[in-house]
Design a protein around this motif. Structure first.
Motif, PDB file in Angstrom:
ATOM      1  N   GLY A 150       0.791  -1.209   0.000  1.00  0.00           N
ATOM      2  CA  GLY A 150       0.000   0.000   0.000  1.00  0.00           C
ATOM      3  C   GLY A 150       0.825   1.262   0.000  1.00  0.00           C
ATOM      4  N   ARG A 151       2.092   1.167   0.451  1.00  0.00           N
ATOM      5  CA  ARG A 151       3.029   2.285   0.488  1.00  0.00           C
ATOM      6  C   ARG A 151       2.377   3.566   1.030  1.00  0.00           C
ATOM      7  NH1 ARG A 151       7.779   1.785  -1.439  1.00  0.00           N
ATOM      8  NH2 ARG A 151       7.991   3.992  -2.044  1.00  0.00           N
ATOM      9  N   PRO A 152       1.892   3.513   2.274  1.00  0.00           N
ATOM     10  CA  PRO A 152       1.259   4.697   2.857  1.00  0.00           C
ATOM     11  C   PRO A 152       2.289   5.776   3.189  1.00  0.00           C
ATOM     12  CG  PRO A 152       1.494   2.996   4.521  1.00  0.00           C
ATOM     13  CD  PRO A 152       1.904   2.371   3.211  1.00  0.00           C
ATOM     14  N   ARG A 153       1.872   7.030   3.049  1.00  0.00           N
ATOM     15  CA  ARG A 153       2.687   8.154   3.508  1.00  0.00           C
ATOM     16  C   ARG A 153       2.279   8.491   4.936  1.00  0.00           C
ATOM     17  NH1 ARG A 153       2.490  13.716   3.859  1.00  0.00           N
ATOM     18  NH2 ARG A 153       0.408  13.781   2.946  1.00  0.00           N
ATOM     19  N   ILE A 154       3.254   8.656   5.816  1.00  0.00           N
ATOM     20  CA  ILE A 154       2.989   8.859   7.240  1.00  0.00           C
ATOM     21  C   ILE A 154       2.710  10.343   7.502  1.00  0.00           C
ATOM     22  CG2 ILE A 154       3.862   8.529   9.568  1.00  0.00           C
ATOM     23  CD1 ILE A 154       3.346   5.949   7.847  1.00  0.00           C
ATOM     24  N   VAL A 155       1.537  10.618   8.072  1.00  0.00           N
ATOM     25  CA  VAL A 155       1.106  11.982   8.380  1.00  0.00           C
ATOM     26  C   VAL A 155       1.064  12.120   9.899  1.00  0.00           C
ATOM     27  CG1 VAL A 155      -0.695  13.720   8.074  1.00  0.00           C
ATOM     28  CG2 VAL A 155      -0.261  12.035   6.261  1.00  0.00           C
ATOM     29  N   GLY A 159      -1.972  14.576  19.310  1.00  0.00           N
ATOM     30  CA  GLY A 159      -3.046  15.193  20.072  1.00  0.00           C
ATOM     31  C   GLY A 159      -3.856  14.134  20.783  1.00  0.00           C
ATOM     32  N   HIS A 160      -4.460  13.241  20.017  1.00  0.00           N
ATOM     33  CA  HIS A 160      -5.152  12.116  20.659  1.00  0.00           C
ATOM     34  C   HIS A 160      -4.149  11.346  21.502  1.00  0.00           C
ATOM     35  CE1 HIS A 160      -8.118   9.040  21.339  1.00  0.00           C
ATOM     36  NE2 HIS A 160      -7.316   8.120  20.840  1.00  0.00           N
ATOM     37  N   THR A 161      -3.012  11.041  20.912  1.00  0.00           N
ATOM     38  CA  THR A 161      -1.810  10.606  21.632  1.00  0.00           C
ATOM     39  C   THR A 161      -0.660  11.444  21.105  1.00  0.00           C
ATOM     40  OG1 THR A 161      -1.219   8.894  20.026  1.00  0.00           O
ATOM     41  CG2 THR A 161      -2.671   8.232  21.847  1.00  0.00           C
ATOM     42  N   PHE A 162       0.470  11.390  21.791  1.00  0.00           N
ATOM     43  CA  PHE A 162       1.572  12.276  21.421  1.00  0.00           C
ATOM     44  C   PHE A 162       2.295  11.832  20.161  1.00  0.00           C
ATOM     45  CE2 PHE A 162       1.175  12.964  26.087  1.00  0.00           C
ATOM     46  CZ  PHE A 162       0.685  14.259  25.998  1.00  0.00           C
ATOM     47  N   GLY A 163       2.149  10.567  19.775  1.00  0.00           N
ATOM     48  CA  GLY A 163       2.800  10.087  18.568  1.00  0.00           C
ATOM     49  C   GLY A 163       1.824   9.625  17.503  1.00  0.00           C
ATOM     50  N   HIS A 164       0.585  10.067  17.581  1.00  0.00           N
ATOM     51  CA  HIS A 164      -0.428   9.599  16.634  1.00  0.00           C
ATOM     52  C   HIS A 164      -0.040   9.941  15.202  1.00  0.00           C
ATOM     53  CE1 HIS A 164      -4.209   8.990  14.575  1.00  0.00           C
ATOM     54  NE2 HIS A 164      -4.698   8.429  15.666  1.00  0.00           N
ATOM     55  N   CYS A 165      -0.247   8.978  14.296  1.00  0.00           N
ATOM     56  CA  CYS A 165       0.009   9.177  12.874  1.00  0.00           C
ATOM     57  C   CYS A 165      -1.171   8.671  12.056  1.00  0.00           C
ATOM     58  CB  CYS A 165       1.269   8.431  12.424  1.00  0.00           C
ATOM     59  SG  CYS A 165       2.815   9.090  13.085  1.00  0.00           S
ATOM     60  N   ALA A 166      -1.493   9.407  11.019  1.00  0.00           N
ATOM     61  CA  ALA A 166      -2.452   8.936  10.022  1.00  0.00           C
ATOM     62  C   ALA A 166      -1.684   8.384   8.832  1.00  0.00           C
ATOM     63  CB  ALA A 166      -3.370  10.078   9.594  1.00  0.00           C
ATOM     64  N   LEU A 167      -2.381   7.645   7.974  1.00  0.00           N
ATOM     65  CA  LEU A 167      -1.756   7.039   6.807  1.00  0.00           C
ATOM     66  C   LEU A 167      -2.474   7.534   5.554  1.00  0.00           C
ATOM     67  CD1 LEU A 167      -0.904   5.138   9.182  1.00  0.00           C
ATOM     68  CD2 LEU A 167      -0.912   3.267   7.525  1.00  0.00           C
ATOM     69  N   HIS A 168      -1.745   8.254   4.721  1.00  0.00           N
ATOM     70  CA  HIS A 168      -2.296   8.748   3.466  1.00  0.00           C
ATOM     71  C   HIS A 168      -1.976   7.748   2.372  1.00  0.00           C
ATOM     72  CE1 HIS A 168      -2.255  12.015   0.104  1.00  0.00           C
ATOM     73  NE2 HIS A 168      -3.407  11.407   0.159  1.00  0.00           N
ATOM     74  N   LEU A 169      -2.998   7.367   1.630  1.00  0.00           N
ATOM     75  CA  LEU A 169      -2.859   6.399   0.541  1.00  0.00           C
ATOM     76  C   LEU A 169      -3.246   7.095  -0.759  1.00  0.00           C
ATOM     77  CD1 LEU A 169      -4.563   3.659   2.637  1.00  0.00           C
ATOM     78  CD2 LEU A 169      -2.238   3.430   1.772  1.00  0.00           C
ATOM     79  N   PRO A 170      -2.325   7.842  -1.362  1.00  0.00           N
ATOM     80  CA  PRO A 170      -2.668   8.652  -2.545  1.00  0.00           C
ATOM     81  C   PRO A 170      -3.222   7.841  -3.699  1.00  0.00           C
ATOM     82  CG  PRO A 170      -0.523   9.271  -1.666  1.00  0.00           C
ATOM     83  CD  PRO A 170      -0.927   8.015  -0.953  1.00  0.00           C
ATOM     84  N   GLU A 171      -2.724   6.619  -3.881  1.00  0.00           N
ATOM     85  CA  GLU A 171      -3.209   5.798  -4.989  1.00  0.00           C
ATOM     86  C   GLU A 171      -4.699   5.531  -4.882  1.00  0.00           C
ATOM     87  OE1 GLU A 171      -2.455   1.317  -6.832  1.00  0.00           O
ATOM     88  OE2 GLU A 171      -0.892   2.280  -5.627  1.00  0.00           O
ATOM     89  N   HIS A 172      -5.205   5.529  -3.641  1.00  0.00           N
ATOM     90  CA  HIS A 172      -6.625   5.280  -3.401  1.00  0.00           C
ATOM     91  C   HIS A 172      -7.400   6.561  -3.103  1.00  0.00           C
ATOM     92  CE1 HIS A 172      -5.786   0.971  -3.226  1.00  0.00           C
ATOM     93  NE2 HIS A 172      -4.764   1.251  -2.448  1.00  0.00           N
ATOM     94  N   ASP A 173      -6.696   7.698  -3.083  1.00  0.00           N
ATOM     95  CA  ASP A 173      -7.310   8.977  -2.717  1.00  0.00           C
ATOM     96  C   ASP A 173      -8.010   8.865  -1.374  1.00  0.00           C
ATOM     97  OD1 ASP A 173      -7.872  11.643  -2.981  1.00  0.00           O
ATOM     98  OD2 ASP A 173      -9.449  11.400  -4.495  1.00  0.00           O
ATOM     99  N   ALA A 216      -4.657  18.624   4.563  1.00  0.00           N
ATOM    100  CA  ALA A 216      -3.642  18.802   3.522  1.00  0.00           C
ATOM    101  C   ALA A 216      -3.555  17.602   2.583  1.00  0.00           C
ATOM    102  CB  ALA A 216      -2.283  19.071   4.160  1.00  0.00           C
ATOM    103  N   THR A 217      -4.049  16.450   2.999  1.00  0.00           N
ATOM    104  CA  THR A 217      -4.029  15.283   2.109  1.00  0.00           C
ATOM    105  C   THR A 217      -5.033  15.422   0.977  1.00  0.00           C
ATOM    106  OG1 THR A 217      -5.700  13.979   3.312  1.00  0.00           O
ATOM    107  CG2 THR A 217      -3.400  13.813   4.075  1.00  0.00           C
ATOM    108  N   ARG A 218      -6.098  16.200   1.189  1.00  0.00           N
ATOM    109  CA  ARG A 218      -7.160  16.398   0.197  1.00  0.00           C
ATOM    110  C   ARG A 218      -7.807  15.077  -0.217  1.00  0.00           C
ATOM    111  NH1 ARG A 218      -8.247  22.038  -0.617  1.00  0.00           N
ATOM    112  NH2 ARG A 218      -6.435  23.022   0.337  1.00  0.00           N
ATOM    113  N   ALA A 219      -7.758  14.087   0.653  1.00  0.00           N
ATOM    114  CA  ALA A 219      -8.273  12.759   0.304  1.00  0.00           C
ATOM    115  C   ALA A 219      -9.783  12.784   0.118  1.00  0.00           C
ATOM    116  CB  ALA A 219      -7.898  11.761   1.395  1.00  0.00           C
ATOM    117  N   ALA A 220     -10.260  11.949  -0.779  1.00  0.00           N
ATOM    118  CA  ALA A 220     -11.698  11.871  -1.059  1.00  0.00           C
ATOM    119  C   ALA A 220     -12.429  11.039  -0.018  1.00  0.00           C
ATOM    120  CB  ALA A 220     -11.929  11.292  -2.444  1.00  0.00           C
ATOM    121  N   VAL A 221     -11.742  10.047   0.574  1.00  0.00           N
ATOM    122  CA  VAL A 221     -12.377   9.126   1.516  1.00  0.00           C
ATOM    123  C   VAL A 221     -11.582   9.100   2.809  1.00  0.00           C
ATOM    124  CG1 VAL A 221     -13.239   6.780   1.902  1.00  0.00           C
ATOM    125  CG2 VAL A 221     -13.168   7.706  -0.421  1.00  0.00           C
ATOM    126  N   VAL A 222     -12.297   9.135   3.926  1.00  0.00           N
ATOM    127  CA  VAL A 222     -11.694   9.087   5.252  1.00  0.00           C
ATOM    128  C   VAL A 222     -12.056   7.760   5.904  1.00  0.00           C
ATOM    129  CG1 VAL A 222     -11.701  10.110   7.553  1.00  0.00           C
ATOM    130  CG2 VAL A 222     -11.780  11.585   5.525  1.00  0.00           C
TER     131      VAL A 222
END
Length: 247
Positions: A150-155, A159-173, A216-222
């Motif tokens: 999936g090669r996610p980009r780490i965002v 706040g929720h936790t101090f090291g929380h990260c989201a995963l952006h998957l541009p190929e899937h928007d 900033a990811t501008r993703a279509a689906v969350v």
């Protein structure tokens, strides 16, 4: 259990109001977050549904290390010899799942928010109080594209936790937001885009600031850690979450 073939290559498994995701490509499967201990047989069933065998799972990536997202991490690491990735700020909580910071006392939440009671009861029934810690994690670096299926980009979304990260998957928007933005708060039962209440969030002000990184990811689906996917775009989800504010 709620299993959904949500997008080609992204599959949601919801159990006890907690989501985990299977990200699938030609290189195998990445498990994003791991639910609760009782999710194990459902994970095996979900892998079969996507046509994958356990040996095709290459990695586990944690958006954060709260117990309800950590439930199978130690088992997957031990039995399947998988690397488990998380931000270094999550390493202590991953090893000690019951020891994490939150702003508000939980004692009054059942009185003010009775809608959360059946959700939390279901999480306890699924093993929330018996989650094993996990150590020797692989560190996530904000901004990197992780070399896993999936090669996610780490965002970075603290706040929720101090090291929380989201995963952006541009190929899937798409963006997997973990608990940086949810569509169901387990502690209140309230639905719709929001940050998680202070009963489980370390710093609500910082969590609200991190919504900008998601936007900033501008993703279509969350794809949230709790609740249904949001298909009207991350910008509208962020707008609603910011307006809702902390609880």
């Amino acid at each position: 259990m709620a299993y959904r073939h949500t997008l080609p290559g992204i599959h949601r498994l919801g159990h006890a109001h907690v989501n985990l995701y299977l990200v699938v490509d030609d290189d195998g499967v990445t498990v994003v977050d791991t639910g609760l201990p009782a999710t194990w047989p459902l994970l095996l069933r979900a892998l079969r549904k996507v046509g994958a065998e356990p040996e095709q799972v290459r990695a586990v990536v944690l958006t954060h290390a709260h117990f309800d997202h950590l439930g199978l991490a130690a088992r997957l690491r031990g039995q399947w010899r998988l690397p488990v990735w998380a931000h270094p700020e999550e390493f202590f909580v991953a090893a000690h799942p019951s020891q994490y910071q939150h702003e508000n006392s939980r004692l009054w939440y059942p009185l003010r928010h009775p809608g959360g009671i059946p959700i939390l009861t279901g999480m306890v029934a699924a093993g929330a109080l018996t989650v094993d810690g996990v150590t020797d994690l692989s560190p996530l670096t904000p901004g990197e594209v992780l070399d896993v299926p999936g090669r996610p980009r780490i965002v970075f979304t603290p706040g929720h936790t101090f090291g929380h990260c989201a995963l952006h998957l541009p190929e899937h928007d798409a963006v997997i937001t973990g608990d940086a933005l949810v569509t169901l708060d387990p502690y209140t039962g309230v639905e719709g885009p929001q940050i998680v209440s202070g009963a489980a969030t370390a710093d609500s002000a910082r969590a609200l600031e991190s919504l900008e990184a998601l936007a900033a990811t501008r993703a279509a689906v969350v794809f949230p850690g709790h609740g249904r996917p949001w298909r009207d775009g991350v910008l509208s989800a962020v707008e609603q979450a910011a307006a809702a504010g902390p609880s």
